[in-house]
Design a protein around this motif. Structure first.
Motif: not given
Length: 188
Positions: A1-16, A179-183
């Motif tokens: 998900x390329x345009x995800x919210x930036x707060x999760x960074x790139x930590x795999x646990x946070x991204x998931x 973010x693709x998850x929006x709405x």
């Protein structure tokens, strides 16, 4: 998900967590209560700390079974304070016991879910934030829900904790508009 919210960074646990959990509407009252407890423990810490210890919390808090936790006494508190797998904070542990009792006093899972979701008229509220700095730390709704929870005996449920919990449980959708998850789940 390329345009995800930036707060999760790139930590795999946070991204998931971002991709699979955060902002997904949760209607199960017991799951809502578990997440409220975890958000209370997060106060003053980073959410990734809680995510990394979540399984430890689940183990120590007996699967977040409110009926069992409501009966905890000093021996269980002492064991929790000695458990490096969780955040060891007496006030938050004692609040969890009290919150279990408050949850049960409200009538349990279905009643708790109904109570929580009425604060957003039963459906996720979709916000339209383009930047992280637009997202508030609390809202009038989180202040009202915080006050209502406190009136029922809950602790560690200030308006900022409650708003973070509302975001996590999908009562509000604060995924950025890019973010693709929006709405995905709610209404504008």
């Amino acid at each position: 998900m390329s345009d995800r919210c930036p707060w999760c960074g790139d930590d795999p646990l946070y991204v998931a967590y971002h991709d699979d959990e955060w902002g997904v509407p949760e209607f199960d009252g017991r799951a809502l209560w578990e997440k409220l407890v975890l958000d209370g423990f997060q106060a003053g810490l980073s959410w990734i700390t809680i995510l990394r210890k979540r399984e430890g919390f689940r183990s120590r808090f007996e699967g977040f079974d409110p009926e069992r936790i409501a009966r905890w006494g000093e021996a269980e508190i002492a064991a929790a304070l000695a458990d490096a797998g969780i955040v060891r904070h007496r006030g938050k542990i004692e609040a969890t016991i009290g919150n279990a009792r408050a949850f049960l006093d409200m009538g349990g899972a279905a009643a708790f879910s109904g109570f929580v979701w009425q604060s957003v008229e039963g459906r996720p509220r979709v916000n339209r934030f383009a930047r992280m700095d637009e997202i508030p730390a609390e809202t009038a709704e989180s202040r009202a829900l915080s006050k209502a929870l406190k009136a029922r005996g809950f602790r560690f449920v200030g308006p900022t904790v409650v708003y973070a919990w509302m975001q996590a449980c999908g009562l509000v959708d604060d995924h950025l508009t890019s973010c693709p998850r929006h709405s995905e789940f709610g209404r504008d």
